[in-house]
Structures are given as C-alpha cells and as structure tokens.
Design a protein around this motif. Structure first.
Motif, mmCIF file in Angstrom:
data_model
loop_
_atom_site.group_PDB
_atom_site.id
_atom_site.type_symbol
_atom_site.label_atom_id
_atom_site.label_comp_id
_atom_site.label_asym_id
_atom_site.label_seq_id
_atom_site.Cartn_x
_atom_site.Cartn_y
_atom_site.Cartn_z
ATOM 1 N N GLN A 58 43.610 44.647 40.511
ATOM 2 C CA GLN A 58 42.473 44.829 39.617
ATOM 3 C C GLN A 58 41.194 44.930 40.444
ATOM 4 O O GLN A 58 40.913 44.078 41.293
ATOM 5 C CB GLN A 58 42.386 43.676 38.628
ATOM 6 C CG GLN A 58 43.581 43.599 37.690
ATOM 7 C CD GLN A 58 43.467 42.469 36.679
ATOM 8 O OE1 GLN A 58 42.517 41.691 36.707
ATOM 9 N NE2 GLN A 58 44.440 42.376 35.785
ATOM 10 N N VAL A 114 55.887 48.347 40.596
ATOM 11 C CA VAL A 114 54.631 48.718 41.241
ATOM 12 C C VAL A 114 53.783 47.483 41.483
ATOM 13 O O VAL A 114 53.915 46.460 40.796
ATOM 14 C CB VAL A 114 53.819 49.728 40.388
ATOM 15 C CG1 VAL A 114 54.561 51.040 40.241
ATOM 16 C CG2 VAL A 114 53.470 49.136 39.028
ATOM 17 N N HIS A 115 52.924 47.591 42.475
ATOM 18 C CA HIS A 115 51.867 46.601 42.680
ATOM 19 C C HIS A 115 50.668 47.034 41.843
ATOM 20 O O HIS A 115 50.418 48.224 41.673
ATOM 21 C CB HIS A 115 51.430 46.548 44.153
ATOM 22 C CG HIS A 115 52.497 46.128 45.104
ATOM 23 N ND1 HIS A 115 52.904 44.815 45.230
ATOM 24 C CD2 HIS A 115 53.228 46.851 45.995
ATOM 25 C CE1 HIS A 115 53.839 44.738 46.162
ATOM 26 N NE2 HIS A 115 54.061 45.955 46.636
ATOM 27 N N GLU A 116 49.918 46.062 41.359
ATOM 28 C CA GLU A 116 48.664 46.368 40.677
ATOM 29 C C GLU A 116 47.569 45.469 41.220
ATOM 30 O O GLU A 116 47.735 44.253 41.310
ATOM 31 C CB GLU A 116 48.758 46.196 39.169
ATOM 32 C CG GLU A 116 47.438 46.513 38.463
ATOM 33 C CD GLU A 116 47.520 46.508 36.952
ATOM 34 O OE1 GLU A 116 46.482 46.730 36.293
ATOM 35 O OE2 GLU A 116 48.628 46.276 36.423
ATOM 36 N N PRO A 137 43.378 50.592 33.477
ATOM 37 C CA PRO A 137 44.466 49.874 32.822
ATOM 38 C C PRO A 137 44.098 49.616 31.348
ATOM 39 O O PRO A 137 42.924 49.756 30.972
ATOM 40 C CB PRO A 137 44.517 48.568 33.611
ATOM 41 C CG PRO A 137 43.099 48.352 34.045
ATOM 42 C CD PRO A 137 42.530 49.730 34.304
ATOM 43 N N PRO A 138 45.103 49.242 30.547
ATOM 44 C CA PRO A 138 46.511 49.054 30.921
ATOM 45 C C PRO A 138 47.288 50.369 30.831
ATOM 46 O O PRO A 138 46.973 51.230 30.018
ATOM 47 C CB PRO A 138 47.002 48.060 29.869
ATOM 48 C CG PRO A 138 46.179 48.373 28.654
ATOM 49 C CD PRO A 138 44.823 48.775 29.176
ATOM 50 N N SER A 144 41.877 49.783 38.118
ATOM 51 C CA SER A 144 42.938 49.137 38.892
ATOM 52 C C SER A 144 43.543 50.136 39.874
ATOM 53 O O SER A 144 43.460 51.352 39.683
ATOM 54 C CB SER A 144 44.054 48.614 37.976
ATOM 55 O OG SER A 144 43.648 47.470 37.271
ATOM 56 N N ASN A 169 44.191 59.540 33.761
ATOM 57 C CA ASN A 169 45.116 58.413 33.744
ATOM 58 C C ASN A 169 46.561 58.869 33.596
ATOM 59 O O ASN A 169 47.448 58.504 34.375
ATOM 60 C CB ASN A 169 44.767 57.487 32.572
ATOM 61 C CG ASN A 169 44.199 56.158 33.037
ATOM 62 O OD1 ASN A 169 43.368 56.113 33.941
ATOM 63 N ND2 ASN A 169 44.635 55.090 32.425
ATOM 64 N N LEU A 216 47.243 51.104 41.572
ATOM 65 C CA LEU A 216 48.679 50.938 41.433
ATOM 66 C C LEU A 216 49.378 51.686 42.561
ATOM 67 O O LEU A 216 48.971 52.809 42.915
ATOM 68 C CB LEU A 216 49.177 51.493 40.086
ATOM 69 C CG LEU A 216 49.168 50.568 38.867
ATOM 70 C CD1 LEU A 216 47.740 50.251 38.457
ATOM 71 C CD2 LEU A 216 49.919 51.199 37.718
ATOM 72 N N TRP A 217 50.387 51.086 43.134
ATOM 73 C CA TRP A 217 51.217 51.756 44.136
ATOM 74 C C TRP A 217 52.607 51.144 44.109
ATOM 75 O O TRP A 217 52.783 49.998 43.718
ATOM 76 C CB TRP A 217 50.589 51.678 45.523
ATOM 77 C CG TRP A 217 50.521 50.308 46.153
ATOM 78 C CD1 TRP A 217 51.332 49.806 47.123
ATOM 79 C CD2 TRP A 217 49.566 49.260 45.865
ATOM 80 N NE1 TRP A 217 50.959 48.525 47.470
ATOM 81 C CE2 TRP A 217 49.882 48.165 46.705
ATOM 82 C CE3 TRP A 217 48.492 49.144 44.977
ATOM 83 C CZ2 TRP A 217 49.165 46.977 46.680
ATOM 84 C CZ3 TRP A 217 47.791 47.949 44.945
ATOM 85 C CH2 TRP A 217 48.114 46.887 45.782
#
Length: 293
Positions: free
Chosen positions: A160, A156-158, A148-149, A272, A129, A274-275
């Motif tokens: 789930q 960023v986009h997340e 996450p979290p 999740s 992580n 993330l980008w």
C-alpha cells in the motif's frame, strides 16, 4: 569471419604494423601473420599492403573496417549485458501504472532504481486498473501500480502506497469565487464524469454509495478511462468529477479544482503496488523496495 579475426584486422589497421598489433593482442607476430594470411585467402581479397615500414589498408580493407568495429562493439555490449544479467545487475522490468502514480510515487522510485541499477532496462506502460490486472496475470508486466481493491488470480504481493482525499474537478466557468468549496449536491446536480465501472468497480460503487447515503442521487454522465480524458470531458462541460488531490499538479486548461465540503463522507483514492510472488526475489521485489518512502 569470427571475432578473433575481426580483432586482428582492427588492431593491424589501428597500429599500422603487424608487430605492434601482435603486442596489443598479446600474441606472437607469426601467429597473427598466419591468421591474416588465412583470412585473406578465405575472402579472396587482400586487406593490407605489407612492407618493411608496416601495413596499410587496401581498398577492400577500408571498405570493411567500420563494419568490423561496429560488430565488435555490438558483440562486446552483448557479452557485458549477459554478464550483468547473470550477476543480477541487469535485466528487464516492465511496470504498469495508472496516471495517479506519475505525480510522485513513480518518478521517485525510478530515480532510486536507476541510481542502484543503471543497466536495468525499464519498460513503462500507462494502463487502466483492469488492463494492469490482466497484464499482471498474463505475465506482460512485472509490477502493477493501481488503485485497490482488485482481484488478481494467483499469489501476489501487495504494498500500500498511501491514499488521498478527493477534490472536485469542474469547468473553469463553474468554479466558485475565492477558492470556496463545493458540495456533493453541486456535483450531483452537474453529473459525474468518472472511470468506467469495469475499470475500478469497487471504488466506483463506494463513491456512488457515499452520494446516496448523503441523500443525493448522482448519475455518471460520461465514462472516461484515463485521468486526462476525464479532465478533457470536464473542460468540455460534460460534467464534474472527483479525483485525487494530487491531480492539481496537472493544471489542465479549462479545469479548476475545489475542495469538497463533505469530503469525509467519501472514500479515499488509494494506490498500491502488486507483483507476483516468486521462489527467488527478482527485480520486481527490488523495485518495491524503492517505492517505500
């Protein structure tokens, strides 16, 4: 020797004739002859023996033919790749992922991505992580598949991707008979093998808090930063662990899995994607679409 000259030499060698080579290349024979004469003059060696029956490679011509073919192939491949990237059909996507992602989420998304964009160069990096957060912030990965979290600098986009209940991982010698469940008290008594605090701090804190709320003082007896390392420590008898239910697919030697009686008291193990947010959609956004079931 430029690309045009290389194509002329290869065409003459493969057709055995300046006339047929000129037809293949779509040019007049005199122009092809001039190109060959100029090239032979520049390199100081004859590449073909020419007569009324055609043209045959000399020893010098034979020595360079394979190299010319390879150079043209590399050049053509580079040109096609540049066109594909310019058209948005190809490029490079670097994906960081935790072990949990390889059970189902990552393979399914990669199959979809490969079918839709076969020319895309995908780089896969298994990371913790904390490593993924640093790599995403530093631009070393494009997508992070993690638990996450987490706190990431920048926008960023997340997405789930779901969550799983914990199961207990314990040494085979300690496994209860007949698939019976184990309790939080059992786990606390043997000590917990788990991920380091800096790796998943929020989830680790919630997990330990759940033990305390149930009246059990649990101690992390061994830190391990990868799932396989956790299982190796469990198999060695260093302690028990709690991992997402999908870990059962690993079938690690010396480790057995059991359900936890008070599983509803424990947090769930979530995943999740993330980008980074960009002004224009990129391959990371495309990959995120492939992650949606």
């Amino acid at each position: 020797m430029d690309t045009r000259q290389m194509r002329c030499v290869v065409a003459i060698a493969e057709t055995g004739s300046l006339t047929r080579a000129a037809e293949r290349l779509g040019q007049a024979q005199p122009a092809l002859t001039q190109t060959l004469n100029r090239l032979e003059s520049e390199i100081g060696a004859k590449l073909f023996e020419r007569n009324r029956r055609g043209a045959a490679l000399t020893e010098a011509g034979q020595a360079i033919l394979d190299d010319l073919r390879a150079s043209l192939a590399y050049g053509d491949a580079a040109t096609e790749r540049a066109r594909a990237i310019g058209a948005g059909r190809a490029g490079r996507l670097t994906i960081g992922f935790v072990t949990h992602a390889v059970y189902e989420v990552l393979p399914r998304a990669l199959r979809r991505l490969r079918a839709a964009h076969p020319q895309l160069d995908v780089v896969l990096r298994e990371m913790s992580n904390a490593e993924q957060v640093a790599a995403l912030e530093g631009g070393r990965i494009d997508v992070a598949l993690l638990h996450p979290p987490v706190s990431v600098q920048g926008r960023v986009h997340e997405l789930q991707l779901g969550s799983e209940a914990f199961v207990a991982a314990l040494p085979a010698a300690d496994a209860p008979a007949g698939g019976a469940t184990v309790s939080l008290a059992d786990i606390a008594r043997h000590g917990l093998v788990w991920f380091p605090e800096q790796q998943i701090p929020a989830l680790r804190a919630r997990l330990l808090s759940a033990f305390r709320s149930a009246g059990h003082d649990v101690r992390v007896v061994q830190d391990a930063n990868r799932t396989l390392t956790v299982l190796a420590c469990v198999a060695a008898g260093l302690g028990w662990s709690l991992l997402p239910g999908s870990v059962r697919a690993l079938q690690h030697e010396g480790v057995r899995f059991a359900n936890v009686q008070e599983v509803d008291l424990l947090p769930r193990f979530a995943l999740s994607a993330l980008w980074r947010m960009r002004s224009r959609p990129g391959f990371a956004d495309l990959f995120a679409e492939m992650l949606v079931v």
